[in-house]
Design an enzyme around this catalytic site. Structure first.
Site, mmCIF file in Angstrom:
data_model
loop_
_atom_site.group_PDB
_atom_site.id
_atom_site.type_symbol
_atom_site.label_atom_id
_atom_site.label_comp_id
_atom_site.label_asym_id
_atom_site.label_seq_id
_atom_site.Cartn_x
_atom_site.Cartn_y
_atom_site.Cartn_z
ATOM 1 C CG ASN A 134 -143.096 24.459 -11.764
ATOM 2 O OD1 ASN A 134 -143.276 24.080 -10.615
ATOM 3 N ND2 ASN A 134 -144.064 24.960 -12.498
ATOM 4 C CD GLU A 180 -142.394 31.586 -13.291
ATOM 5 O OE1 GLU A 180 -143.025 30.506 -13.382
ATOM 6 O OE2 GLU A 180 -141.269 31.643 -12.793
ATOM 7 C CB SER A 238 -146.206 23.874 -14.696
ATOM 8 O OG SER A 238 -147.507 23.787 -14.236
ATOM 9 C CG HIS A 298 -146.682 29.500 -14.013
ATOM 10 N ND1 HIS A 298 -145.455 29.188 -13.478
ATOM 11 C CD2 HIS A 298 -147.503 28.487 -13.653
ATOM 12 C CE1 HIS A 298 -145.531 28.049 -12.829
ATOM 13 N NE2 HIS A 298 -146.764 27.606 -12.909
HETATM 14 N N1 LIG Z 1 -151.843 22.269 -10.211
HETATM 15 C C1 LIG Z 1 -150.945 23.231 -10.030
HETATM 16 O O1 LIG Z 1 -150.430 23.454 -8.915
HETATM 17 C C2 LIG Z 1 -150.538 24.113 -11.176
HETATM 18 C C3 LIG Z 1 -149.884 25.330 -10.895
HETATM 19 C C4 LIG Z 1 -149.554 26.174 -11.956
HETATM 20 C C5 LIG Z 1 -149.832 25.801 -13.263
HETATM 21 N N2 LIG Z 1 -150.465 24.610 -13.505
HETATM 22 C C6 LIG Z 1 -150.756 24.275 -14.906
HETATM 23 O O2 LIG Z 1 -152.115 24.598 -15.157
HETATM 24 C C7 LIG Z 1 -152.649 23.696 -16.125
HETATM 25 C C8 LIG Z 1 -153.875 23.014 -15.555
HETATM 26 O O3 LIG Z 1 -153.494 22.308 -14.383
HETATM 27 P P1 LIG Z 1 -154.569 21.859 -13.302
HETATM 28 O O4 LIG Z 1 -153.812 21.547 -12.047
HETATM 29 O O5 LIG Z 1 -155.707 22.809 -13.266
HETATM 30 O O6 LIG Z 1 -155.052 20.474 -13.951
HETATM 31 P P2 LIG Z 1 -156.429 19.696 -13.693
HETATM 32 O O7 LIG Z 1 -156.164 18.289 -14.081
HETATM 33 O O8 LIG Z 1 -156.953 19.989 -12.331
HETATM 34 O O9 LIG Z 1 -157.423 20.400 -14.746
HETATM 35 C C9 LIG Z 1 -157.229 20.352 -16.130
HETATM 36 C C10 LIG Z 1 -158.598 20.453 -16.770
HETATM 37 O O10 LIG Z 1 -158.420 20.661 -18.174
HETATM 38 C C11 LIG Z 1 -159.468 19.984 -18.800
HETATM 39 N N3 LIG Z 1 -159.163 19.799 -20.209
HETATM 40 C C12 LIG Z 1 -158.428 18.862 -20.833
HETATM 41 N N4 LIG Z 1 -158.411 19.088 -22.163
HETATM 42 C C13 LIG Z 1 -159.154 20.189 -22.384
HETATM 43 C C14 LIG Z 1 -159.524 20.924 -23.538
HETATM 44 N N5 LIG Z 1 -159.127 20.541 -24.738
HETATM 45 N N6 LIG Z 1 -160.298 22.006 -23.371
HETATM 46 C C15 LIG Z 1 -160.710 22.398 -22.150
HETATM 47 N N7 LIG Z 1 -160.399 21.743 -21.028
HETATM 48 C C16 LIG Z 1 -159.620 20.654 -21.139
HETATM 49 C C17 LIG Z 1 -159.602 18.675 -18.029
HETATM 50 O O11 LIG Z 1 -160.856 18.060 -18.281
HETATM 51 C C18 LIG Z 1 -159.433 19.188 -16.604
HETATM 52 O O12 LIG Z 1 -160.684 19.528 -16.015
HETATM 53 C C19 LIG Z 1 -151.511 22.743 -16.506
HETATM 54 O O13 LIG Z 1 -150.848 23.233 -17.637
HETATM 55 C C20 LIG Z 1 -150.619 22.823 -15.279
HETATM 56 O O14 LIG Z 1 -149.279 22.487 -15.576
HETATM 57 C C21 LIG Z 1 -150.838 23.781 -12.498
#
Ligand SMILES: NC(=O)c1ccc[n+]([C@@H]2O[C@H](COP(=O)([O-])OP(=O)(O)OC[C@H]3O[C@@H](n4cnc5c(N)ncnc54)[C@H](O)[C@@H]3O)[C@@H](O)[C@H]2O)c1
Length: 285
Positions: free
Chosen positions: A193, A155, A122, A143
């Site tokens: 963001n 994005e 993000s 993204h």
């Molecule tokens: N939540 C949102 O609205 C959103 C939107 C756009 C981008 N993002 C980005 O996407 C990414 C994930 O966010 P999310 O909301 O899915 O988080 P989340 O917490 O729901 O999921 C993250 C997952 O990654 C796993 N994980 C951690 N270390 C790992 C590894 N080494 N190998 C594989 N899996 C691993 C965790 O166990 C977890 O299940 C982040 O970088 C976040 O900034 C999130």
């Protein structure tokens, strides 16, 4: 580099909110998907989320195939080695530079040298993530927006070393998943963001300072500015930990106007992370 027509199998790292959404849209578009998380229970939760999302879309007649046919193309795993056959990987693990750089080092080891490695970060720098590996020109930001199956925008973020044809592939791949794209340079928060996080934090601060009830904060912003969700409900939806991580990165890079709201930090410390834990600013079943 592997082009769009070479891509059969998509690797997804992380089976959380974003990872399972990305796996779902890639499988829906016809790709084989290998989705990897660190523990079996996270993989299973991701697969269950995909199943219920596809069932909802099916009930609305929004799918060309049965949910089963789409789910058959998705393999869940805890073994990073299972990404060996991936033709493109999208990383959606935690928003933490160290975690992402470790993941990219592993991905460089297990995948073929010409495979593009995309990150769904993000706010973190694509250039810094890529600097952990040799294949820097094949790293790009892809993204996706939350919820991935519903939101049409993606994005594309270009790092300092991202090759132009890798940027083109990122646009083409997202478009092949039925998304529309725009492009951002690798600057903190990119387009979305950079503008969204201060808006969310100001909403939280205004609520904490007693400007309005949480319901009226959200209603005021929805009806007053024609956005689909107010700041508090959107923060719950994104995940309060994700909002805090993003805000801290922006604060570090861009200064005090991006300081995270105190109440956001307190809720994350309490483990109330929003929808995904059943409680954030609101409560969920
Ligand atoms: N939540 C949102 O609205 C959103 C939107 C756009 C981008 N993002 C980005 O996407 C990414 C994930 O966010 P999310 O909301 O899915 O988080 P989340 O917490 O729901 O999921 C993250 C997952 O990654 C796993 N994980 C951690 N270390 C790992 C590894 N080494 N190998 C594989 N899996 C691993 C965790 O166990 C977890 O299940 C982040 O970088 C976040 O900034 C999130």
């Amino acid at each position: 580099m592997r082009g769009l027509s070479d891509i059969r199998t998509v690797g997804v790292v992380g089976a959380g909110t974003m990872g399972n959404g990305i796996a779902q849209v890639a499988a829906t578009a016809g790709y084989d998907v290998v989705m990897r998380d660190i523990e079996r229970r996270f993989v299973d939760n991701g697969l269950e989320a995909i199943d219920s999302s596809l069932s909802r879309l099916d009930a609305k007649d929004d799918l060309d195939e049965s949910p089963d046919a789409i789910e058959d193309r998705i393999t869940g795993t805890t073994d990073i080695g299972d990404l060996a056959d991936a033709d493109l990987v999208v990383e959606a693990a935690l928003e933490d530079m160290e975690v992402k750089q470790d993941v990219f080092e592993d991905l460089e080891d297990v995948t073929d040298d010409d495979v593009v490695l995309a990150t769904n970060t993000s706010t973190l720098s694509i250039t810094t993530i890529a600097s952990a590996i040799d294949r820097e020109e094949l790293v790009v930001g892809l993204h996706f927006m939350n919820p991935v199956p519903i939101m049409t925008g993606v994005e594309v973020v270009t790092g300092e070393k991202t090759a132009p044809d890798v940027t083109d592939l990122a646009h083409a791949f997202a478009e092949d998943l039925g998304k529309e794209t725009w492009e951002s340079d690798d600057k903190p928060g990119f387009v979305t963001n950079r503008v969204l996080m201060p808006w969310i934090n100001e909403g939280i601060r205004a609520y904490d300072e007693g400007v309005a009830s949480k319901e009226d904060m959200d209603k005021g912003m929805k009806l007053g500015t024609n956005v689909p969700m107010g700041p508090l409900e959107l923060a719950d939806h994104i995940g309060l930990d994700i909002c805090l991580d993003a805000s801290e990165t922006l604060h570090e890079e861009l200064g005090d106007r991006y300081k995270p709201a105190y109440l956001l930090k307190r809720k994350v410390a309490a483990g109330d992370l929003g929808k995904k834990t059943g409680k954030g600013f609101y409560e969920y079943d």
